[in-house]
Design a protein around this motif. Structure first.
Motif, PDB file in Angstrom:
ATOM      1  N   ARG A   1       0.825  -1.211   0.000  1.00 50.73           N
ATOM      2  CA  ARG A   1       0.000   0.000   0.000  1.00 50.73           C
ATOM      3  C   ARG A   1       0.857   1.259   0.000  1.00 50.73           C
ATOM      4  NH1 ARG A   1      -5.277  -0.985   3.851  1.00 50.73           N
ATOM      5  NH2 ARG A   1      -6.021  -2.894   2.827  1.00 50.73           N
TER       6      ARG A   1
ATOM      7  N   ARG B   1      -1.823  10.585   2.500  1.00 49.93           N
ATOM      8  CA  ARG B   1      -2.338   9.425   1.773  1.00 49.93           C
ATOM      9  C   ARG B   1      -1.922   8.113   2.432  1.00 49.93           C
ATOM     10  NH1 ARG B   1      -2.025   8.495  -4.126  1.00 49.93           N
ATOM     11  NH2 ARG B   1      -3.543   6.985  -3.416  1.00 49.93           N
TER      12      ARG B   1
ATOM     13  N   ASP C   1      -4.032   7.470   5.439  1.00 49.97           N
ATOM     14  CA  ASP C   1      -5.349   7.021   4.984  1.00 49.97           C
ATOM     15  C   ASP C   1      -5.302   5.560   4.518  1.00 49.97           C
ATOM     16  OD1 ASP C   1      -7.768   6.555   3.782  1.00 49.97           O
ATOM     17  OD2 ASP C   1      -7.641   8.149   2.304  1.00 49.97           O
ATOM     18  N   LEU C   2      -4.392   5.265   3.586  1.00 53.44           N
ATOM     19  CA  LEU C   2      -4.347   3.924   2.978  1.00 53.44           C
ATOM     20  C   LEU C   2      -3.982   2.828   3.980  1.00 53.44           C
ATOM     21  CD1 LEU C   2      -2.768   3.601  -0.566  1.00 53.44           C
ATOM     22  CD2 LEU C   2      -5.111   3.220   0.195  1.00 53.44           C
TER      23      LEU C   2
ATOM     24  N   ARG D   1      -6.736   1.746   6.378  1.00 54.07           N
ATOM     25  CA  ARG D   1      -7.935   1.025   5.925  1.00 54.07           C
ATOM     26  C   ARG D   1      -7.798  -0.459   6.270  1.00 54.07           C
ATOM     27  NH1 ARG D   1      -9.217   3.738  -0.035  1.00 54.07           N
ATOM     28  NH2 ARG D   1      -9.056   5.907   0.654  1.00 54.07           N
TER      29      ARG D   1
ATOM     30  N   ILE E   1     -18.543  -9.929   2.861  1.00 55.11           N
ATOM     31  CA  ILE E   1     -18.144  -8.693   3.530  1.00 55.11           C
ATOM     32  C   ILE E   1     -19.067  -7.574   3.052  1.00 55.11           C
ATOM     33  CG2 ILE E   1     -16.363  -7.994   1.839  1.00 55.11           C
ATOM     34  CD1 ILE E   1     -14.621  -7.391   4.405  1.00 55.11           C
TER      35      ILE E   1
ATOM     36  N   PHE F   1     -10.953  -7.403  -2.273  1.00 49.07           N
ATOM     37  CA  PHE F   1     -11.157  -6.396  -1.224  1.00 49.07           C
ATOM     38  C   PHE F   1      -9.932  -5.490  -1.096  1.00 49.07           C
ATOM     39  CE2 PHE F   1     -11.242  -5.067   3.325  1.00 49.07           C
ATOM     40  CZ  PHE F   1     -12.401  -4.324   3.264  1.00 49.07           C
ATOM     41  N   GLU F   2      -8.758  -6.089  -1.213  1.00 47.83           N
ATOM     42  CA  GLU F   2      -7.528  -5.302  -1.098  1.00 47.83           C
ATOM     43  C   GLU F   2      -7.443  -4.259  -2.217  1.00 47.83           C
ATOM     44  OE1 GLU F   2      -5.422  -5.099   1.298  1.00 47.83           O
ATOM     45  OE2 GLU F   2      -3.844  -3.908   0.346  1.00 47.83           O
TER      46      GLU F   2
ATOM     47  N   GLN G   1      -9.824  -1.549  -1.381  1.00 48.47           N
ATOM     48  CA  GLN G   1      -9.315  -0.749  -0.262  1.00 48.47           C
ATOM     49  C   GLN G   1      -8.320   0.298  -0.730  1.00 48.47           C
ATOM     50  OE1 GLN G   1     -11.085  -0.557   2.117  1.00 48.47           O
ATOM     51  NE2 GLN G   1     -10.189  -1.558   3.884  1.00 48.47           N
ATOM     52  N   CYS G   2      -7.565  -0.040  -1.759  1.00 45.08           N
ATOM     53  CA  CYS G   2      -6.522   0.879  -2.213  1.00 45.08           C
ATOM     54  C   CYS G   2      -7.035   1.921  -3.205  1.00 45.08           C
ATOM     55  CB  CYS G   2      -5.378   0.091  -2.842  1.00 45.08           C
ATOM     56  SG  CYS G   2      -4.513  -0.934  -1.651  1.00 45.08           S
ATOM     57  N   ASP G   3      -8.310   1.869  -3.509  1.00 47.76           N
ATOM     58  CA  ASP G   3      -8.856   2.765  -4.526  1.00 47.76           C
ATOM     59  C   ASP G   3      -9.030   4.174  -3.974  1.00 47.76           C
ATOM     60  OD1 ASP G   3     -10.501   4.014  -6.528  1.00 47.76           O
ATOM     61  OD2 ASP G   3     -10.973   1.994  -7.237  1.00 47.76           O
ATOM     62  N   SER G   4      -8.465   5.148  -4.678  1.00 47.03           N
ATOM     63  CA  SER G   4      -8.525   6.514  -4.148  1.00 47.03           C
ATOM     64  C   SER G   4      -9.821   7.228  -4.515  1.00 47.03           C
ATOM     65  CB  SER G   4      -7.321   7.322  -4.636  1.00 47.03           C
ATOM     66  OG  SER G   4      -7.268   7.259  -6.041  1.00 47.03           O
TER      67      SER G   4
ATOM     68  N   HIS H   1     -12.575   6.471  -3.239  1.00 43.82           N
ATOM     69  CA  HIS H   1     -13.390   6.548  -2.025  1.00 43.82           C
ATOM     70  C   HIS H   1     -12.479   6.503  -0.801  1.00 43.82           C
ATOM     71  CE1 HIS H   1     -13.885   1.878  -1.624  1.00 43.82           C
ATOM     72  NE2 HIS H   1     -12.665   2.207  -1.925  1.00 43.82           N
ATOM     73  N   THR H   2     -13.074   6.790   0.360  1.00 48.29           N
ATOM     74  CA  THR H   2     -12.290   6.740   1.605  1.00 48.29           C
ATOM     75  C   THR H   2     -13.231   6.409   2.767  1.00 48.29           C
ATOM     76  OG1 THR H   2     -10.683   7.927   2.966  1.00 48.29           O
ATOM     77  CG2 THR H   2     -12.538   9.203   2.143  1.00 48.29           C
ATOM     78  N   ASP H   3     -12.694   6.432   3.990  1.00 49.55           N
ATOM     79  CA  ASP H   3     -13.488   6.101   5.181  1.00 49.55           C
ATOM     80  C   ASP H   3     -14.266   4.805   4.997  1.00 49.55           C
ATOM     81  OD1 ASP H   3     -12.584   8.442   6.196  1.00 49.55           O
ATOM     82  OD2 ASP H   3     -14.414   9.581   5.784  1.00 49.55           O
ATOM     83  N   VAL H   4     -13.573   3.787   4.531  1.00 46.20           N
ATOM     84  CA  VAL H   4     -14.240   2.508   4.331  1.00 46.20           C
ATOM     85  C   VAL H   4     -14.573   1.901   5.689  1.00 46.20           C
ATOM     86  CG1 VAL H   4     -14.019   0.187   3.418  1.00 46.20           C
ATOM     87  CG2 VAL H   4     -13.041   2.099   2.170  1.00 46.20           C
TER      88      VAL H   4
ATOM     89  N   VAL I   1     -16.197  -1.261   7.479  1.00 47.68           N
ATOM     90  CA  VAL I   1     -16.708  -2.622   7.301  1.00 47.68           C
ATOM     91  C   VAL I   1     -17.848  -2.844   8.281  1.00 47.68           C
ATOM     92  CG1 VAL I   1     -16.165  -5.061   7.469  1.00 47.68           C
ATOM     93  CG2 VAL I   1     -14.523  -3.494   6.450  1.00 47.68           C
TER      94      VAL I   1
ATOM     95  N   HIS J   1     -18.594  -8.927   8.356  1.00 47.64           N
ATOM     96  CA  HIS J   1     -17.653  -9.841   7.730  1.00 47.64           C
ATOM     97  C   HIS J   1     -17.887 -11.201   8.360  1.00 47.64           C
ATOM     98  CE1 HIS J   1     -13.443 -11.720   7.718  1.00 47.64           C
ATOM     99  NE2 HIS J   1     -13.954 -11.870   6.512  1.00 47.64           N
TER     100      HIS J   1
END
Ligand code: FMN
Lengths: 519, 141
Positions: free
Chosen positions: A162, A200, A203-204, A207, B4, B65-66, B69-72, B74-77, B79, B82
C-alpha cells in the motif's frame, strides 16, 4: 547465466518462469539476478538485484513492484521500463548484498537509508527537495500477539504494497525493523509533497485488511523532517523525524507531524531533567515525607503513606507530577522506586510494630521483572514483617498486559504484602478491576471527597464505592479529608479509614516519632 | 465462503454525469475481475457514498477487497459485516448495481428514511435487505 562478478541480465523469450521453489531460490540468491523481457522490462528481480539497483541509482527501489499473478508470470513489474545501464553494476568482491535487504519484504534496510541520506546531503539541490518520513505502525504488536506472526508478516507485506502505491520514482522506502519504516521522498514541492504523501499513507495504511479470513485494522503514525528545519547531517535528520514521530504518537496516533524546533527543546528539557534525576539519585536529593492514615472511628494512627520529594539544587522543590512522568518514560522510575521502597521500609523499622507503611508503585515498576526481588530484599534488609508494607497501584496498572500484571500482583501478595488500589475514581474506574484482583484496600480519590458536600453526583459515587467495598470486604480509605463534616459523612457511609489535612499534612521523617507520641 | 459488507465515502468529483461515468468504470472493472475470481455481490451508490456486498471464497475475496481498499475514489471505508457463509445472497451478480434506473433519492430513499444520507450509519443487514429488494425491483423494471 549467472555471472559472479557483475549483475546479470537474462533475456528470456517470454518463456514461463519456473515457479515456487526455483523462484524462491532465485529470489534469495546472493547474486543480483534479473529477468528482462523483450520490451526491456524487468519481469523478475531478486532481492540482491533490488538492493544493487537501489544502491546504484540512489533511491529507486520502490518502482520495482512485484505481484504474484499466475503460474505463467510469477512476477509482474509495475510496467516501468528501465534503461539497461541501471541494471548492470560491478559487484565488489566479498560484498554481501543480503546485508542490505530485509528478507521478509524485500525492502532495502537501514544501511541503504543511511547511504542515501549521505548522498542526498552532499547534493544541495537534492537536500532542498528531500524529506525524511519515519513511520511506525499503530497496534501492530497487538495483531502479532493475538493473531500470530504469520499473519503479522503478511500484514507487513500488505502495508508495504500500500505504501508503494503512494510513492513515486525516486522515493526510497526502507524497512528499519519490526514495524518501523522510513521514506526518503524527493520532490520540487516540499514540504507540500511530503504532507500529501503522508496524508495518503495514513489514509491507505489505516484502511482494513482482509488476511486469512481475519479482518485487521491498524494505523500508522508518521514523523517528517526536512533539511530546512530538521538538521543538516544524517543523524540529526533522523533524530528530528523521530521527534516528530513521537509528537504524532503523543497527539493520538494515526496522524503525521512535521518536526518543529519546539519538539527538540522539549526533548532537550526532558534529557536535562533525566540527567538531573540521575544525579539526584546519586547525591541523595530525594527524600520521603510521610502522610498519616487513620482509623475513621477514633482517628487512631494506623500507618503512613511515603511521598517522594525532590529538592533540586538550583530549581528548588520539584513536584512529582513534573518529574515522575519523565522518570517513567526513561525507565529511571525503576531505580527511584527501588530507593523509595528501601528507604520507606527502613524508616518503618523504627516505628512501632503495628504501624503500616504505604508505598506507591508505578506501572513501569510492575512491568519490571526485578520487582519481586526488590520488595523481598527491602523487607529483609529493614527487618520488618511483610504485613506492614502496603503497595499502592493505580488503575492504569491493570490496563497493561493484564495476565502478567495479575501474576505479579499475586506473587507480591504471596509475600504477605498488602495491595491497595490508589486514586479510585479518576481513571476508568471500572468496577471489574475490583473483581480482577482481591485488593486489600481501595483509596477513594480526593477529588470526590472534596466535592462530596456540594456535588450530589460525587456524593453518590462515594456512597456507591463505599457500599461496594463493604460488600466485597475491602477496607476503604478516603483521601484528602479536610473537614470534620467530611469525616462525619464518610463515617456514616461506612468508610473505614481516612487520610488528609484533617489528620496531618505529610511530615518529614524526623517528625514522625513526635507525631506518633502526640497522637 | 465469506461475505463482507462495507460502506464508504465517495471522493469522485464532477457533475452527476461524470460521477455516474466513474461508477460505470468501477462496475466494468468489478464485473471483469469478479467474474474471473468467482466473486459476486452488489453495489449501491449515491453522490455521498458507496455500499457494497462482496461474496466469494476467502482468498479471492481478500484479493478483490484489497484492490478496492486501495482505490482513491473513495475513503473512510467502514466494514459493517464480515462473516462466513454457506450460501450466497447474490449468486448471479458479478456485481449488481442498484441505481441505474432510479434517481439519487429513489436509489437510497428506501433505506435512508431514518438515517439521512449517511450510508455508514446503516446496519449491514438493513443494507443487505434493501439491496435484495432493490435488485429485485430493478430486475422487474
Ligand atoms: C466503491 C468501489 C467498489 C469497487 N468494487 C470492485 C469490485 O467489486 N471488484 C473489482 O475488481 N474492483 C472494484 N473496484 C475497483 C478497484 O478498486 C480497482 O480499480 C479495479 O479492481 C482495478 O481493476 P483493473 O486493474 O482490472 O482495471 C471498486 C472500486 C470502488 C471505488
Amino acid at each position: 547465466m549467472i555471472n559472479g562478478k557483475a549483475a546479470t541480465l537474462c533475456w528470456s523469450e517470454t518463456k514461463p518462469l519456473p515457479i515456487d521453489a526455483l523462484t524462491e531460490a532465485a529470489m534469495r540468491l546472493p547474486e543480483p539476478f534479473a529477468v528482462i523481457d523483450d520490451h526491456d522490462r524487468i519481469v523478475f528481480a531478486n532481492l540482491a538485484f533490488r538492493a544493487a539497483y537501489c544502491v546504484n541509482e540512489g533511491a529507486r527501489m520502490t518502482d520495482i513492484e512485484t505481484h504474484r499473478v499466475s503460474a505463467e508470470t510469477e512476477f509482474r513489474m509495475s510496467g516501468l521500463s528501465f534503461g539497461r545501464r541501471l541494471v548492470t553494476r560491478e559487484i565488489k568482491a566479498g560484498e554481501d548484498l543480503r546485508e542490505r535487504v530485509d528478507a521478509l519484504t524485500g525492502l532495502p534496510n537501514r544501511l541503504v537509508l543511511r547511504e542515501a541520506l549521505e548522498r542526498m546531503l552532499a547534493d544541495p539541490q537534492a537536500c532542498n527537495e528531500s524529506a525524511l518520513l519515519l513511520l511506525d505502525l499503530d497496534r501492530f504488536k497487538f495483531v502479532n500477539d493475538t493473531l500470530g506472526h504469520p499473519i503479522g508478516d503478511k500484514l507487513l507485506c500488505r502495508v508495504v504494497d500500500r505504501i508503494r502505491k503512494v510513492l513515486r520514482d525516486g522515493d526510497l522506502l526502507v524497512r528499519l525493523g519490526g514495524d518501523e519504516f522510513a521514506i526518503l521522498h524527493a520532490s520540487q514541492k516540499q514540504p507540500e509533497s511530503a504532507r500529501a504523501i503522508a496524508q495518503r499513507i495514513v489514509d491507505l495504511v489505516g484502511r482494513s485488511y482482509l488476511i486469512d479470513d481475519h479482518l485487521v485494522t491498524i494505523g500508522t503514525s508518521i514523523g517528517i523532517a526536512t533539511t530546512l528545519f530538521g538538521g543538516s547531517d544524517a543523524d540529526r535528520l533522523i533524530k528530528s523525524a523521530d521527534l516528530a514521530l513521537y509528537g504524532a504518537k503523543e497527539a493520538g496516533r494515526g496522524q503525521f507531524r512535521f518536526f518543529e524546533q519546539e519538539m527538540d527543546d522539549r526533548a532537550q528539557a526532558r534529557r536535562t531533567l533525566e540527567q538531573d534525576m540521575r544525579r539526584a539519585l546519586a547525591l541523595r536529593q530525594f527524600s520521603l515525607h510521610y502522610q498519616p492514615q487513620a482509623d475513621i472511628a477514633d482517628k487512631t494512627i494506623l500507618g503512613f503513606e511515603a511521598l517522594l520529594r525532590w529538592k533540586h539544587p538550583t530549581l528548588g522543590m520539584i513536584s512529582p507530577a513534573a518529574f515522575i512522568p519523565v522518570a517513567e518514560e526513561t525507565g529511571l522510575i525503576v531505580q527511584i522506586g527501588e530507593w523509595v521502597l528501601r528507604a520507606a521500609c527502613h524508616e518503618a523499622a523504627r516505628w512501632p510494630e503495628d504501624i503500616t507503611i504505604a508505598v506507591n508503585l508505578s506501572p513501569v515498576q510492575i512491568a519490571h521483572h526485578g520487582l519481586i526481588d526488590v520488595v523481598t530484599s527491602a523487607l529483609a534488609n529493614a527487618g520488618i514483617s511483610p504485613g506492614r508494607l502496603e503497595l499502592e497501584i493505580t488503575e492504569t496498572v491493570l490496563l497493561q498486559d493484564t495476565n502478567s500484571t495479575l501474576d505479579t500482583l499475586h506473587r507480591l501478595r504471596a509475600l504477605g504484602v498488602r495491595i491497595a488500589m490508589d486514586d479510585f475514581g479518576t481513571g476508568y474506574s471500572s468496577l471489574s478491576y475490583l473483581r480482577a484482583f482481591p485488593f486489600d484496600k481501595v483509596k477513594i480519590d480526593q477529588s470526590f471527597i472534596r466535592e462530596m458536600s456540594t456535588d450530589k453526583e460525587a456524593a453518590a459515587i462515594v456512597r456507591a464505592v463505599i457500599g461496594l467495598g463493604i460488600s466485597l470486604g475491602i477496607s476503604m480509605t478516603a483521601e484528602g479529608v479536610e473537614t470534620e463534616e467530611q469525616l462525619q459523612g464518610l463515617r456514616n457511609e461506612g468508610c473505614t479509614e481516612l487520610q488528609g489535612f484533617l489528620i496531618s499534612r505529610p511530615i518529614p521523617s524526623a517528625d514522625v516519632a513526635e507525631f506518633l507520641s502526640r497522637n | 465462503m465469506q461475505r463482507i459488507v462495507y460502506a464508504s465515502r465517495n471522493l469522485m468529483e464532477g457533475s452527476e454525469e461524470e460521477k455516474l461515468q466513474g461508477v460505470q468504470q468501477i462496475l466494468a472493472a468489478a464485473r471483469r475481475n469478479n467474474t474471473a475470481a468467482g466473486v459476486t455481490g452488489a453495489l449501491i451508490f449515491n453522490s455521498g457514498g458507496f455500499a457494497q456486498v462482496l461474496e466469494g471464497s476467502s482468498h479471492e475475496l481478500a484479493e478483490i477487497f484489497e484492490r478496492i481498499q486501495c482505490d482513491s475514489r473513495h475513503t473512510d471505508v467502514l466494514v459493517l459485516d464480515h462473516c462466513s457463509i454457506s450460501e450466497r445472497i447474490f449468486p448471479d451478480w458479478s456485481m449488481g448495481f442498484i441505481g441505474t434506473n432510479t434517481g439519487d433519492e429513489l436509489m437510497f430513499g428506501a433505506i435512508t428514511q431514518d438515517s439521512g444520507f449517511d450510508v455508514s450509519r446503516l446496519a449491514a443487514d438493513e443494507i443487505l435487505a434493501a439491496m435484495q429488494r432493490l435488485v429485485l425491483e430493478e430486475e422487474n423494471l
